[in-house]
Design an enzyme around this catalytic site. Sequence first.
Site, PDB file in Angstrom:
ATOM      1  CG  MET A 212      13.483   0.315   5.946  1.00 39.45           C
ATOM      2  SD  MET A 212      14.968   1.203   5.903  1.00 39.45           S
ATOM      3  CE  MET A 212      14.439   2.847   5.020  1.00 39.45           C
ATOM      4  N   PRO A 213       9.290   0.133   4.092  1.00 36.35           N
ATOM      5  CG  PRO A 213       8.094   1.022   2.372  1.00 36.35           C
ATOM      6  CD  PRO A 213       9.236   0.094   2.747  1.00 36.35           C
ATOM      7  CE1 TYR A 214       4.346  -2.659  11.146  1.00 31.08           C
ATOM      8  CE2 TYR A 214       3.322  -0.722  11.451  1.00 31.08           C
ATOM      9  CZ  TYR A 214       3.256  -2.060  11.757  1.00 31.08           C
ATOM     10  OH  TYR A 214       2.714  -2.494  12.628  1.00 31.08           O
TER      11      TYR A 214
ATOM     12  CG  LEU B 145       8.377  -5.506   8.058  1.00 30.00           C
ATOM     13  CD1 LEU B 145       8.598  -5.096   9.737  1.00 30.00           C
ATOM     14  CD2 LEU B 145       8.782  -6.738   7.564  1.00 30.00           C
TER      15      LEU B 145
END
Lengths: 70, 70, 70, 70, 70, 70
Positions: free
Chosen positions: A1-3, A41
């Site tokens: 879920m990191p960006y 992402l």
Amino acid sequence: MPYVNIKITNEQVTSEQKARLIEGATQLLVEVLDKNPSTTLVVIDEVNTDNWGIGGRVVTELRAEAKTPP
Amino acid sequence: MPYVNIKITNEQVTSEQKARLIEGATQLLVEVLDKNPSTTLVVIDEVNTDNWGIGGRVVTELRAEAKTPP
Amino acid sequence: MPYVNIKITNEQVTSEQKARLIEGATQLLVEVLDKNPSTTLVVIDEVNTDNWGIGGRVVTELRAEAKTPP
Amino acid sequence: MPYVNIKITNEQVTSEQKARLIEGATQLLVEVLDKNPSTTLVVIDEVNTDNWGIGGRVVTELRAEAKTPP
Amino acid sequence: MPYVNIKITNEQVTSEQKARLIEGATQLLVEVLDKNPSTTLVVIDEVNTDNWGIGGRVVTELRAEAKTPP
Amino acid sequence: MPYVNIKITNEQVTSEQKARLIEGATQLLVEVLDKNPSTTLVVIDEVNTDNWGIGGRVVTELRAEAKTPP
């Protein structure tokens, strides 16, 4: 879920190099924080050297100076 | 006064679709938080698929694979 | 795969309101661009009113003035 | 070490104007916070008017209306 | 001169893990693009799980459900 | 209508200094690009020194070393 957002100057970066940045940044999040890669992402922004400054100077000028013999 | 930034891949998004994103995001802030629309900014960044990664893979490659029969 | 960043002032926004922002922004991307919601990220940044300016003025001051009778 | 990001609409901004933005933003950080200019980065994003909204309206439309006599 | 922004949820990330992210992201830019590490900035944003959404759902809720036996 | 984001380390920045950053950044956009200040937004992010890196090192460590006599 990191960006992850990577901003670099737009200077002949190849598709292969971008692929390595995306793979490497994703791998970093997996290794350090055990994040799920499938929802990680990575967005790379390539910025024109006219639009990037450091030390109060435009990078376009810095690059030109670096090529100029004294 | 809110600021909304929407990052999407650059894949034939029409001006009409962008207008709907801008209208919809602004309306969302008005409805949920009673924000003043006249100072609500929405900025859409369209990112080349070479510059966007998910799951450690470049989107350009993922799109190509999705079109390839097994 | 879209990424949405919503910046608002930190003024008693409830968890329920944040949930509505997240749901609404995701739904907007699905409706307008047929994006996959399962990889759509929404990040809300709540910014201290001391750290937000509009019209060259700090929001903390603008809020105080709005409460002060003339 | 500060990082400054300036987002403006893409409307005939000249290289000279960008240089002034970069110089001015860097100078501001030096004057107010005594930051080291040599590691202060400024990045200017020029955004297509189709991709920028205010008041729920696309800037392209707002610009066209401003030029249209009633 | 690159700028890297890593956004992760605020869930007990240690200082040591942050140091590894900073070192790893910087090293990645050096290896892939031969960037100068001394002006490479990395900023980590830790975002409250109430403020992060995926799939239209708030992460706080997703985490709670993951802990709940069926 | 411009949007300016200033990221600095969280090290005893005063409200008065933030007000000067907001006023100065807004004035810069007015002077250089004749932008309308009333819809110019400035957002200051103060980042924990544990979360900021330069040269592959965490700022917290760099600050500690700078205070340590050899």
